[in-house]
Design a protein around this motif. Structure first.
Motif, PDB file in Angstrom:
ATOM      1  N   ARG A 176       0.835  -1.207   0.000  1.00  0.00           N
ATOM      2  CA  ARG A 176       0.000   0.000   0.000  1.00  0.00           C
ATOM      3  C   ARG A 176       0.865   1.252   0.000  1.00  0.00           C
ATOM      4  N   LEU A 232      -1.204  -6.406  -4.632  1.00  0.00           N
ATOM      5  CA  LEU A 232      -2.315  -6.255  -3.692  1.00  0.00           C
ATOM      6  C   LEU A 232      -3.528  -7.067  -4.143  1.00  0.00           C
ATOM      7  N   THR A 283      -7.410   5.293  -1.208  1.00  0.00           N
ATOM      8  CA  THR A 283      -6.545   4.165  -0.849  1.00  0.00           C
ATOM      9  C   THR A 283      -6.203   4.173   0.630  1.00  0.00           C
ATOM     10  N   ILE A 293      -7.704   0.488   1.857  1.00  0.00           N
ATOM     11  CA  ILE A 293      -6.788  -0.647   1.740  1.00  0.00           C
ATOM     12  C   ILE A 293      -5.872  -0.712   2.954  1.00  0.00           C
ATOM     13  N   GLU A 334      -2.442  -2.244   4.955  1.00  0.00           N
ATOM     14  CA  GLU A 334      -1.070  -2.506   4.536  1.00  0.00           C
ATOM     15  C   GLU A 334      -0.835  -4.005   4.361  1.00  0.00           C
TER      16      GLU A 334
END
Length: 454
Positions: free
Chosen positions: A87, A134, A194, A198, A200
């Motif tokens: 991320r 990811l 983000t 999201i 890490e």
């Protein structure tokens, strides 16, 4: 009742949770924007040259300044993402994309524009493998990952075509500067979302970055791209550095690229098939652009709209590919996609010098785009399979490097074939198109010969 109770989790496992859908949408959006960024200046390049005073011989640096960091640094940053956080690297890439796009859009001279392109290429090298890894770490290997990679491949390939269309529209209606500036608000939006959506993701081990491996492979790839695009003398330098890279990896305690990964058939031959898929289709877009503008006399806007049909074919292929791959497996799907692409490309050798050939171009490019995206999804699924999450950044870095080097190599090679012997433009396009189809068919044969049956 017991059987029904046991069946429910199995069915649920084949569907995405709401959070997975949100994460996938965000990551696909980022990849789509990066793909657009690669091709958006292709149609606008002459206008950029005229606006800032680029000479005819120096126009290629607008593309090369992007390709050098995009191809040369992808593998390095794919591994860095594994170590410091995927991320975090995605956020860094989006920030650099916004900065590079703003610099390029406001550039008052060639040096500033090229600096903006370098930043955009660096952003691609950082963000693309981070976003792709990811995706692969968010979805377990199987139907869900195949579906996610299918959508990713469809949007990335469609992004190349949308970039050509958007570049033509913005150049004709506004200014080439908007081909840069349009990225800025989108990149800032991705940055904001983000951070909130999201979590890490990184390798849980304490491995350190392999500095000798990083230096030699990065230098070798940079020299390779320079040798392909600009200076042939850089090719021997690339060969020496890549040999040193292999030697360094054999001695490293924590190698950047464990050589055992490269010996896996899925990784080695999956990437070989992907290289051929990207090199042939992106260079075919170049050939068709040459045909539409130099033979039929189309404007940049009309050229972009004509190529939009190819984009529709690629989106359809990306949507259908996961189901095809689920039935046939990666090996057969990769070979089938490349074979369909080869047949459709060979049909383009029938293009003539009048507008009556346009229906053939539209149908053949749509069918070929469908086959190409089926092959690309199979490549992505195959090249990232059988590896633990801790090596997904490496695997996706390899896949992204394959894509970038293939794009960089394909266009100049097919351009050289098309212009060899000082033949007419139409004859040159015919010759290069047949060579393109033969290479795609060769890729299908390699997949059948060297990849295992599922």
């Amino acid at each position: 009742m017991t059987a029904l109770t046991e069946a429910r989790p199995a069915r649920a496992a084949t569907g995405m949770t709401p959070r997975q859908k949100l994460v996938l949408t965000l990551l696909l959006g980022a990849q789509f924007m990066l793909a657009i960024d690669f091709s958006i200046l292709n149609v606008a390049m002459p206008a950029v040259g005229a606006g800032l005073g680029f000479g005819l011989g120096s126009l290629q640096w607008i593309a090369t300044a992007f390709a050098l960091p995009a191809a040369g640094l992808t593998l390095l940053f794919g591994r860095v993402a594994d170590l410091v956080g995927r991320r975090r690297m995605l956020l860094l890439g989006m920030a650099l994309l916004a900065a590079g796009s703003l610099l390029g859009g406001l550039a008052a001279n060639p040096a500033l524009l090229l600096a903006g392109r370098v930043l955009q290429g660096l952003a691609t090298a950082i963000a693309t493998p981070a976003a792709l890894s990811l995706i692969t770490t968010s979805f377990a290997e199987g139907p869900l990952r195949a579906r996610a990679l299918g959508l990713s491949g469809a949007l990335m390939s469609a992004g190349f075509t949308v970039g050509a269309v958007l570049g033509g529209v913005l150049t004709d209606l506004l200014s080439w500067r908007w081909a840069f500036l349009v990225n800025v608000p989108v990149a800032l939006l991705v940055l904001a979302v983000t951070s909130a959506v999201i979590t890490e993701s990184r390798d849980g081990g304490r491995a350190r970055l392999d500095v000798p491996g990083a230096v030699t492979v990065t230098g070798g790839l940079l020299a390779l791209v320079l040798g392909i695009t600009t200076w042939a003398w850089a090719l021997p330098v690339a060969a020496v550095l890549l040999v040193l890279f292999v030697l360094a990896e054999r001695r490293a305690a924590a190698p950047l690229v464990p050589l055992g990964v490269l010996t896996k058939r899925t990784v080695a031959w999956g990437n070989a098939g992907g290289f051929i898929a990207f090199a042939t289709e992106t260079s075919l877009v170049f050939l068709m652009t040459l045909y539409l503008q130099r033979v039929l006399g189309y404007s940049p806007l009309a050229t972009g709209l004509a190529l939009a049909v190819l984009g529709a074919g690629t989106v359809s292929g990306g949507i259908a590919a996961p189901r095809i791959m689920g039935r046939l497996g990666g090996r057969a799907t990769l070979a089938a996609g490349l074979t369909l692409q080869a047949v459709a490309t060979a049909a383009l050798a029938g293009l003539g010098g009048t507008h009556a050939s346009l229906p053939l171009l539209l149908v053949a490019t749509a069918v070929g785009g469908f086959g190409n995206l089926v092959a690309i999804v199979a490549f992505m699924g195959t090249a990232t399979s059988g590896l633990p999450d801790g090596e997904q950044g490496l695997a996706t870095g390899l896949a992204t490097m394959t894509q970038q080097v293939a794009i960089t190599l394909g266009i100049p090679v097919m351009s050289a074939v098309a212009t060899a012997g000082s033949v007419g433009v139409l004859t040159g396009v015919h010759t290069a198109t047949l060579v393109n189809a033969a290479v795609a068919l060769l890729g299908a044969g390699l997949a059948l010969a060297f990849l295992k049956r599922r």
